[in-house]
Scaffold this motif. Structure first.
Motif, PDB file in Angstrom:
ATOM      1  N   GLY A  63     -13.158  14.320  37.520  1.00 60.75           N
ATOM      2  CA  GLY A  63     -13.449  14.456  36.103  1.00 60.75           C
ATOM      3  C   GLY A  63     -14.911  14.748  35.849  1.00 60.75           C
ATOM      4  N   PRO A  64     -15.384  14.665  34.615  1.00 64.80           N
ATOM      5  CA  PRO A  64     -14.661  14.327  33.389  1.00 64.80           C
ATOM      6  C   PRO A  64     -13.674  15.430  32.994  1.00 64.80           C
ATOM      7  CG  PRO A  64     -16.912  14.996  32.862  1.00 64.80           C
ATOM      8  CD  PRO A  64     -16.810  14.966  34.357  1.00 64.80           C
ATOM      9  N   LEU A  65     -12.491  14.983  32.504  1.00 65.16           N
ATOM     10  CA  LEU A  65     -11.397  15.919  32.249  1.00 65.16           C
ATOM     11  C   LEU A  65     -10.980  15.917  30.777  1.00 65.16           C
ATOM     12  CD1 LEU A  65      -9.201  14.968  35.361  1.00 65.16           C
ATOM     13  CD2 LEU A  65     -10.907  16.791  35.188  1.00 65.16           C
ATOM     14  N   GLY A  66     -10.380  17.036  30.385  1.00 64.38           N
ATOM     15  CA  GLY A  66      -9.792  17.142  29.043  1.00 64.38           C
ATOM     16  C   GLY A  66     -10.808  17.415  27.952  1.00 64.38           C
ATOM     17  N   ARG A  67     -10.278  17.461  26.727  1.00 69.65           N
ATOM     18  CA  ARG A  67     -11.122  17.689  25.547  1.00 69.65           C
ATOM     19  C   ARG A  67     -11.383  16.372  24.853  1.00 69.65           C
ATOM     20  NH1 ARG A  67     -10.743  23.234  23.411  1.00 69.65           N
ATOM     21  NH2 ARG A  67      -9.306  24.287  24.801  1.00 69.65           N
ATOM     22  N   GLY A  68     -12.631  16.150  24.490  1.00 68.11           N
ATOM     23  CA  GLY A  68     -12.996  14.895  23.831  1.00 68.11           C
ATOM     24  C   GLY A  68     -13.099  15.048  22.324  1.00 68.11           C
ATOM     25  N   ALA A 104      -7.500  12.208  17.049  1.00 66.50           N
ATOM     26  CA  ALA A 104      -6.974  11.034  17.756  1.00 66.50           C
ATOM     27  C   ALA A 104      -6.806  11.354  19.225  1.00 66.50           C
ATOM     28  CB  ALA A 104      -5.627  10.618  17.162  1.00 66.50           C
ATOM     29  N   SER A 105      -7.014  10.341  20.050  1.00 60.36           N
ATOM     30  CA  SER A 105      -6.764  10.479  21.480  1.00 60.36           C
ATOM     31  C   SER A 105      -5.375   9.922  21.749  1.00 60.36           C
ATOM     32  CB  SER A 105      -7.815   9.695  22.274  1.00 60.36           C
ATOM     33  OG  SER A 105      -7.488   9.733  23.644  1.00 60.36           O
ATOM     34  N   ILE A 106      -4.518  10.761  22.357  1.00 61.73           N
ATOM     35  CA  ILE A 106      -3.150  10.312  22.631  1.00 61.73           C
ATOM     36  C   ILE A 106      -2.900  10.299  24.141  1.00 61.73           C
ATOM     37  CG2 ILE A 106      -2.284  11.151  20.415  1.00 61.73           C
ATOM     38  CD1 ILE A 106      -1.004  13.503  21.994  1.00 61.73           C
ATOM     39  N   GLU A 107      -1.789   9.686  24.534  1.00 62.36           N
ATOM     40  CA  GLU A 107      -1.469   9.616  25.967  1.00 62.36           C
ATOM     41  C   GLU A 107      -0.292  10.528  26.301  1.00 62.36           C
ATOM     42  OE1 GLU A 107      -0.985   5.688  27.514  1.00 62.36           O
ATOM     43  OE2 GLU A 107      -2.975   5.058  26.856  1.00 62.36           O
ATOM     44  N   GLY A 108      -0.292  10.999  27.537  1.00 64.73           N
ATOM     45  CA  GLY A 108       0.855  11.711  28.081  1.00 64.73           C
ATOM     46  C   GLY A 108       0.983  11.177  29.498  1.00 64.73           C
ATOM     47  N   ILE A 113      -1.088  21.588  35.646  1.00 61.08           N
ATOM     48  CA  ILE A 113      -0.137  22.311  36.496  1.00 61.08           C
ATOM     49  C   ILE A 113       1.286  21.728  36.442  1.00 61.08           C
ATOM     50  CG2 ILE A 113       0.433  22.837  38.918  1.00 61.08           C
ATOM     51  CD1 ILE A 113      -2.591  23.206  39.357  1.00 61.08           C
ATOM     52  N   CYS A 114       1.409  20.408  36.532  1.00 56.67           N
ATOM     53  CA  CYS A 114       2.750  19.821  36.734  1.00 56.67           C
ATOM     54  C   CYS A 114       3.594  19.756  35.451  1.00 56.67           C
ATOM     55  CB  CYS A 114       2.630  18.435  37.350  1.00 56.67           C
ATOM     56  SG  CYS A 114       2.011  17.177  36.196  1.00 56.67           S
ATOM     57  N   GLY A 115       2.951  19.688  34.306  1.00 55.73           N
ATOM     58  CA  GLY A 115       3.686  19.662  33.031  1.00 55.73           C
ATOM     59  C   GLY A 115       4.192  18.287  32.625  1.00 55.73           C
ATOM     60  N   SER A 116       3.884  17.244  33.404  1.00 56.69           N
ATOM     61  CA  SER A 116       4.461  15.926  33.078  1.00 56.69           C
ATOM     62  C   SER A 116       3.864  15.317  31.801  1.00 56.69           C
ATOM     63  CB  SER A 116       4.308  14.959  34.251  1.00 56.69           C
ATOM     64  OG  SER A 116       3.035  14.382  34.250  1.00 56.69           O
ATOM     65  N   CYS A 117       2.687  15.804  31.385  1.00 55.76           N
ATOM     66  CA  CYS A 117       2.026  15.202  30.211  1.00 55.76           C
ATOM     67  C   CYS A 117       2.292  15.986  28.928  1.00 55.76           C
ATOM     68  CB  CYS A 117       0.524  15.116  30.461  1.00 55.76           C
ATOM     69  SG  CYS A 117      -0.234  16.746  30.585  1.00 55.76           S
ATOM     70  N   VAL A 118       3.214  16.958  28.971  1.00 54.76           N
ATOM     71  CA  VAL A 118       3.425  17.831  27.806  1.00 54.76           C
ATOM     72  C   VAL A 118       3.867  17.048  26.570  1.00 54.76           C
ATOM     73  CG1 VAL A 118       4.962  19.633  26.880  1.00 54.76           C
ATOM     74  CG2 VAL A 118       3.860  19.962  29.082  1.00 54.76           C
ATOM     75  N   ARG A 119       3.186  17.343  25.455  1.00 48.50           N
ATOM     76  CA  ARG A 119       3.597  16.809  24.137  1.00 48.50           C
ATOM     77  C   ARG A 119       3.642  18.015  23.200  1.00 48.50           C
ATOM     78  NH1 ARG A 119       2.227  11.050  23.257  1.00 48.50           N
ATOM     79  NH2 ARG A 119       3.935  11.314  21.804  1.00 48.50           N
ATOM     80  N   GLY A 120       4.795  18.287  22.628  1.00 49.44           N
ATOM     81  CA  GLY A 120       4.938  19.507  21.836  1.00 49.44           C
ATOM     82  C   GLY A 120       4.679  20.701  22.734  1.00 49.44           C
ATOM     83  N   VAL A 132      -1.452  17.414  27.552  1.00 47.16           N
ATOM     84  CA  VAL A 132      -2.453  16.426  27.116  1.00 47.16           C
ATOM     85  C   VAL A 132      -3.677  16.443  28.033  1.00 47.16           C
ATOM     86  CG1 VAL A 132      -2.866  13.951  26.692  1.00 47.16           C
ATOM     87  CG2 VAL A 132      -0.709  14.989  25.998  1.00 47.16           C
ATOM     88  N   CYS A 133      -3.457  16.680  29.343  1.00 48.04           N
ATOM     89  CA  CYS A 133      -4.580  16.603  30.285  1.00 48.04           C
ATOM     90  C   CYS A 133      -5.588  17.732  30.106  1.00 48.04           C
ATOM     91  CB  CYS A 133      -4.078  16.574  31.723  1.00 48.04           C
ATOM     92  SG  CYS A 133      -3.240  18.089  32.225  1.00 48.04           S
ATOM     93  N   ARG A 134      -5.145  18.907  29.574  1.00 49.13           N
ATOM     94  CA  ARG A 134      -6.065  20.039  29.404  1.00 49.13           C
ATOM     95  C   ARG A 134      -6.371  20.318  27.942  1.00 49.13           C
ATOM     96  NH1 ARG A 134      -6.901  23.753  33.930  1.00 49.13           N
ATOM     97  NH2 ARG A 134      -8.561  24.471  32.583  1.00 49.13           N
TER      98      ARG A 134
END
Ligand SMILES: Cc1cc2nc3c(=O)[nH]c(=O)nc-3n(C[C@H](O)[C@H](O)[C@H](O)COP(=O)(O)OP(=O)(O)OC[C@H]3O[C@@H](n4cnc5c(N)ncnc54)[C@H](O)[C@@H]3O)c2cc1C
Ligand code: FES
Length: 282
Positions: A103-108, A226-230, A238-245, A249-251
């Motif tokens: 990391g640091p990963l994702g959008r803050g 808001a910060s949400i979890e996946g 890559i794996c798609g396990s955190c997809v919301r809509g 979430v990770c990217r």
């Protein structure tokens, strides 16, 4: 409506952030009965944004996502609540023990001047603590509301109270059983002051809290993030396990703005679990 997920560039910066850095814990702070903050030296996290996270590798156990709760002076901190195998093991770690980080990963969060209301519940206050410091650095007007189940599970309270005698404008705390501060929830307090007018509302915590604040901000026309979890596995889109809509979430997250949160109709209602199957949140 069917939409393609975004394609992300894989450049040098991406590769550097995802190369696991094995490091030793430099400092441990017990925050409450089941939560500790762990600090490690890290060069890459100096430029992190509050709301970004690290994938933390606990040797022999798992690799899990944890929000950055502190970054300054070449040190990065995470705050972890022991709820399962990986988090409990991490809570037992002492200075000198080794972990790996990516990391640091994702959008803050968007760190901007103005009148900000920060609303956090439970361990969701972890990234918000870092956000408070970054907003105070740019002289924003910061109002903070934290909620916990009871006094034994409160964290960062002394720190916020200390800040509120200096630069921080106001700090409110609620516990559901009334053992500390206001008897009720962070939502109860936030909903009573949100009408005072804010330029931005930042939220992290249980999704039921995020959903209620989201609907309030839509009603009052207030910008919100808001910060949400996946459920995260690769942490790199890559794996798609955190997809919301239509978002990973990770990217694309974990921080999303009001419009994107509204687009994800599932917020506060359901989420994909470890197997990828949608599970109800209430
Ligand atoms: C972006 C992000 C930031 C987070 N920040 C923090 C933080 O600052 N502090 C903190 O204590 N916790 C944080 N979490 C939650 C933390 O990752 C989970 O509590 C942890 O992974 C649980 O692992 P476990 O083995 O202890 O528990 P388990 O028994 O394996 O799981 C307990 C629950 O945690 C969730 N969970 C488990 N594994 C994952 C995973 N890989 N990704 C997402 N959720 C998972 C599931 O909902 C599960 O029901 C964050 C999660 C995300 C997605
Ligand atoms: S964890 Fe987000 S795509 Fe794999």
């Amino acid at each position: 409506m069917w939409r393609r997920l975004s394609v992300y560039p894989i450049d040098e910066e991406f590769l550097e952030k995802h190369r696991r850095r094995v490091t030793s814990i430099a400092r441990r702070v017990d925050e409450c009965i089941d939560t500790v903050s762990l600090y490690v030296p890290d060069r890459l996290s100096i430029d992190s944004t509050p709301g970004q996270f690290l994938m933390v590798w606990i040797p022999g156990v798992d690799e899990i996502p944890l929000s950055i709760s502190y970054a300054d002076g070449g040190m990065v901190g995470v705050t972890v609540r022991g709820i399962g195998e990986a988090t409990r093991r991490l809570c037992s770690f002492q200075p000198g023990d080794r972990i790996g980080i990516r990391g640091p990963l994702g959008r803050g969060f968007t760190v901007r001047k103005g009148r900000s209301l920060i609303v956090g519940g439970g361990i969701g206050v972890a990234p918000l603590r870092y956000l408070v410091y970054r907003l105070l650095d740019i002289d924003a007007e910061v109002y903070v509301v934290f909620g916990f189940s009871d006094k034994l599970h409160t964290i960062f309270v002394e720190e916020m109270e200390r800040l509120s005698s200096g630069k921080l404008i106001e700090f409110h705390i609620a516990t559901e059983d009334g053992s500390y501060g206001f008897k009720g929830t962070a939502y109860d307090i936030a909903s009573s002051i949100i009408r005072e007018g804010f330029d931005m509302v930042y939220v992290c915590g249980p999704e039921a809290l995020i959903r209620k604040i989201l609907l309030l901000c839509v009603e009052w026309g207030i910008p919100m993030e808001a910060s949400i979890e996946g459920y995260m596995k690769c942490g790199m889109g890559i794996c798609g396990s955190c997809v919301r809509g239509v978002y990973r979430v990770c990217r694309d997250g974990p921080v999303f703005d009001r419009d994107k949160l509204m687009e994800m109709e599932e917020i506060g209602l359901r989420r994909r679990g470890a197997s990828g199957i949608m599970e109800p949140l209430i």
